[in-house]
Design an enzyme around this catalytic site. Structure first.
Site, short mmCIF file in Angstrom:
data_model
loop_
_atom_site.label_atom_id
_atom_site.label_comp_id
_atom_site.label_asym_id
_atom_site.label_seq_id
_atom_site.Cartn_x
_atom_site.Cartn_y
_atom_site.Cartn_z
N THR B 40 0.70 -1.15 -0.04
CA THR B 40 0.03 0.18 0.16
C THR B 40 0.83 1.17 -0.18
O THR B 40 0.65 2.10 -0.76
CB THR B 40 -0.83 0.01 1.14
OG1 THR B 40 -1.88 -1.16 1.23
CG2 THR B 40 -1.81 1.06 1.16
N HIS B 43 2.03 1.93 -3.32
CA HIS B 43 1.08 2.58 -4.30
C HIS B 43 0.88 4.01 -3.99
O HIS B 43 1.04 4.63 -4.93
CB HIS B 43 -0.46 1.63 -3.92
CG HIS B 43 -0.40 0.36 -4.52
ND1 HIS B 43 -0.33 -0.10 -5.81
CD2 HIS B 43 -0.78 -0.76 -3.95
CE1 HIS B 43 -0.57 -1.02 -5.85
NE2 HIS B 43 -0.67 -1.71 -4.93
#
Lengths: 342, 342, 342, 342
Positions: B40, B43
């Site tokens: 995450t 990202h």
């Protein structure tokens, strides 16, 4: 063939020559390779009150075994000659509510091999297909024959959550030792063990106990309280059958914990149900036998993959003919499991 | 204090000097010791479409951490200065049906630290008590900081029976590797693992895979069929998110088996529901997050007792300031977990 | 005796005079009283592609029955002449992993009566003990004969939590209707039902649906959203096999909910696995058959105590000889269950 | 406002004028509409040994209530003025192992409203958000206020399988009566009930008992044996706390059955652990409180859908000011639940 036979209603047993049995239509004849001695066999051998009330001699003793299929009955579907197999000691009816809903271990029509019908302490053993389980080739017969009692321990340990749970095992006879090994193999921890003898506590350490207490000198309740921030353990496995241990089991469990009772007390047990069970919201389970056959498949996998190693618990190997020496080892308490090579 | 801050809506992040936050009334201020980088974070760092649609810069990045409590809010009840702690990345509402019935991991009001609110990639981190878990002193910060993603793996592996079960893990990124290690620690076996890279399959072997398949060259379906008598495995843990792997997951499971899907596919997946799911009587689970807080307690115990060793998965340690190098390691795929020392 | 026989590989079936069969050694001969027509019988009757690929005429059709034991095989242990019985349509092997661990409903060696071996559409039926269940005297044969398909519904409804759960049943064929009745009887609520026909939605109301939607005109998703504060239902039982309904099933479930898929789609189904399954943390189950025999005991109790009343679902009673009219009723869709009195 | 206050360490209580409390920062102020009297209130009122050891007057009594939110604290997130609510009597810590793993009902830091802190027998009640549950508008306040004790019964009945199970409820005080109604609503059957008084056995019949036994004159063990083919019931719910009933509970359960103990005995209980628990493979549970908040959501649904009707158990409604008369009704035993309208 040779067989260890309970011939009369008195202590002892005899090595006899008896006819090789015929396999049942829906079963097999097995050439037995290894057997192990159960506490039940010891009761039958000693002809105690329980045995005298139940066993009808003559009967071939024994129910813990591993061997090879040498003949197959005409209706057996899943067995073939050469299969390496062991089996469940409880011969259940297969048709009652319990048998049909995954609780065959408490079937009320159960017969036990070597107690109610001829057993496996012999060169050959005739056994119905429904009682036979195939072994993994990597597991030696001297280990595979112990799966029936090992199954008790697997059933007890896995009768609720166990992964990552703190555990206390009370009583380090063979099944208590098995339970420690199983708990360790499936990620439980820490594991406390108590027993009255150094011999068995040493074995407990070998199979994975993190902490031991020699009762009554050492206080496992204090140890557990100190090690769990006063909570108690998540799981208690009571394997001794001693009345004080059963009472202690409830106190050792944390609020919301589990107590699995397998050791069989010889008298009634007085419990503080309010404080030790209800207010703590405990779950208490009576553990008998093994799940037919969930336990066997789990056990087979644990042994075959090597995750579970119970070899330290096999302390004595004797030739089949020296079964009396095996019984004396049982009497001494200075043993784990005693295996006879047939 | 120093912090890694997502300052603008573009790729990258900055090491900035920002004010030390104040602990919430019902929380703590933590001196962060170790953090690890999640997919995450990657990202967010790369500012992909998902990040652009959700993150509102500036925000301190990161949600995997371990550290020490240095200040406690006035209403916090269970924390004190000096506590060695980590925490859950999902900040849940605590009041919805899901939160109140043990399914907080799918609370619809979830906020994620480092995404929706300031995170832990900083010298100090202000965190509510409800998101804090105490660590065992035996577990080093560089391991303890990885518990949030390790928890995903524990949740996936333990979302059904696992003890003594055969398992296939599809995808050996960090969480797939964690899942192998967990399965091994709790007595699963045999364990198959598949991935596209030798680097990760080597790690899979180190943490306990019994069999590996480098896809697409090697056929895990054939391997599993050969190794399970044509049955398929008891449990499939899908960690890759690749569409073919999700389809394969259903085929790999035995009739009556379990498929836990955690890898997130980027498109719709066409499934043979009749043959591969209904007739096989499978259970398929969507796995997201971790059980709050059952998973954390189980994980803590597995780590503290030493039953679970995830240290091989921690492949790279970098100083906090070198986070950009860590992000490049993530991009390369030649890594397990990357930990930053604060 | 008279029997409805699939005599040739073409549409239709014949009422024939055939010899009364002999009970199996471990079974019984039953005088059949009532039978009901399954969708499977309809496929065999119509000789569709599935039937042509599996059935080998001649075979006595049918597998849903109730009757009385008139002769017992020599090895049957739990049956006696006069027993009022019904039976399971799946004749399982009893020896595989699945059979031995409570998952006999997905035994890979299953034979189905009336498909793979002679069935019950006859005056007498020879059936092994393992497939026989005793009925409660309070349950009439015309109800008792429907227990095999009712068992599908019981298995589906009870495959997870159901008490106090909101439920959507998609598809109100006989098993969907049964599922509504079961859900209602065990305290589920509110219950939504969808179908394409008013006839079946009327039946849905009669057996306990709280809300109905005639698809595709009425939007059950909107109804459920309005009725659950936007959450979705706790449990979805997909009984239609329609591709859009299967896709809808995942959307209808609340985060953390359960979707049990029983209707069999005739093609692949494209699913948004990420949004509709993983992020919602759903459990999706393939439902086939019935639990052997947990489902049967639960069902027997629900019927015997009167808590479950499925009589509105029995819409048509015909004499045995008029089976062709029964098949035409099945074709029309204007029926619940069709029972033939033998 | 008016409140029923335990003012001194002696029997009785006083109706007093006290200040309206302030809502907690994370809670609400509720205008109380209906309250019900618990056995615990009766103990506090009578000032028995337990009360004398725990309660520190002055304290506003009571913990079973329904009302309307009239003011909300600044940090409460899920409540608003006008909400129709009830609440859990156990104020738990929220941070311990038990609270964080779904076992808050055995949190060791529990405080009870009306015992350890001010309760709800008043016109207004200040209560933290974490203890508040929203009611369905269809459930009247005089029913909604009884949910705390009803929750005990729901928790007990649903602490294991119950659908289609035969049940014996020992003791038909209010919670025993609730348990009968719940068992009936979720498809259990047949249901046996025992009590010492005709008054309560009549109520047992009204809420769904199939068979009743007035002990000690009538022998429930014989009744159950006759009605279950000698097996015993699947589930025993012990609600009396009487020592002979607790012993009987184990004997009444079938092999493999469940015994849930909720009635609190005032002394130690001697049990035949070997015969009655271990050899039968029973599960025995200590039941205390309610699951936070699984039980509440299940209960809310059962009441809102009308599947569960407990109105026959509400036998007496009195004005708030006549609480002393309510206490005398409790003393007489000639009542179900007594509700006070505020």
């Amino acid at each position: 063939m040779k067989a260890i036979v309970k011939t009369t209603g008195a202590a002892g047993a005899d090595l006899r020559e008896v006819p090789v049995p015929t396999p049942p239509r829906d079963g097999a004849l097995v050439r037995v390779k290894s057997v192990s001695i159960c506490g039940t066999d010891f009761h039958v051998y000693n002809w105690d009150a329980w045995a005298a009330g139940r066993v009808r001699p003559p009967v071939v003793m024994g129910h813990e075994w591993a061997g090879e299929v040498v003949e197959v009955g005409p209706e057996a579907q899943s067995l073939k000659v050469g299969d390496y197999v062991s089996g469940e000691s409880h011969r259940v009816c297969g048709h009652c509510l319990q048998c049909r809903t995954g609780q065959g271990h408490v079937c009320r029509n159960t017969q036990i091999f070597g107690v109610d019908t001829n057993g496996c302490f012999a060169e050959y053993f005739a056994v119905p297909e429904a009682s036979v389980l195939k072994n993994d080739a990597r597991v030696r017969p001297e280990i595979a024959c112990m799966q029936d009692p090992l199954g008790n321990a697997v059933h007890a340990a896995l009768a609720g959550e166990i992964i990552g749970q703190s555990v206390a095992v009370l009583g380090c006879g063979p099944i208590g030792l098995f339970a420690i090994a199983v708990a360790r193999a499936v990620g439980a921890g820490p594991i406390w063990a108590s027993d009255t003898t150094d011999y068995r506590l040493n074995l407990a350490c070998k199979v994975g106990a993190d902490h031991i207490a020699r009762v009554p000198d050492e206080n496992i309740e204090t140890q557990v309280a100190n090690g769990t921030d006063g909570q108690g353990v998540d799981v208690v496995l009571e394997m001794s059958g001693a009345v004080p241990a059963i009472q202690q089991a409830l106190r050792l469990a944390r609020p919301g914990g589990r107590v699995s009772l397998m050791g069989i007390p010889s008298q009634a047990v007085s419990l503080d149900i309010a404080e030790d069970l209800i207010f703590k919201g405990l779950t208490v389970q009576g553990i008998v036998g093994r799940r037919l056959y969930d336990t066997w498949y789990t056990m087979k996998s644990l042994l075959a993959s090597g995750r579970l190693d119970v070899s330290p618990i096999l302390t004595h190997r004797l030739p089949f003919e020296e079964f009396a020496a095996g019984m004396e080892l049982m009497r001494s308490g200075q043993c784990g499991k005693v295996v006879l090579t047939v």
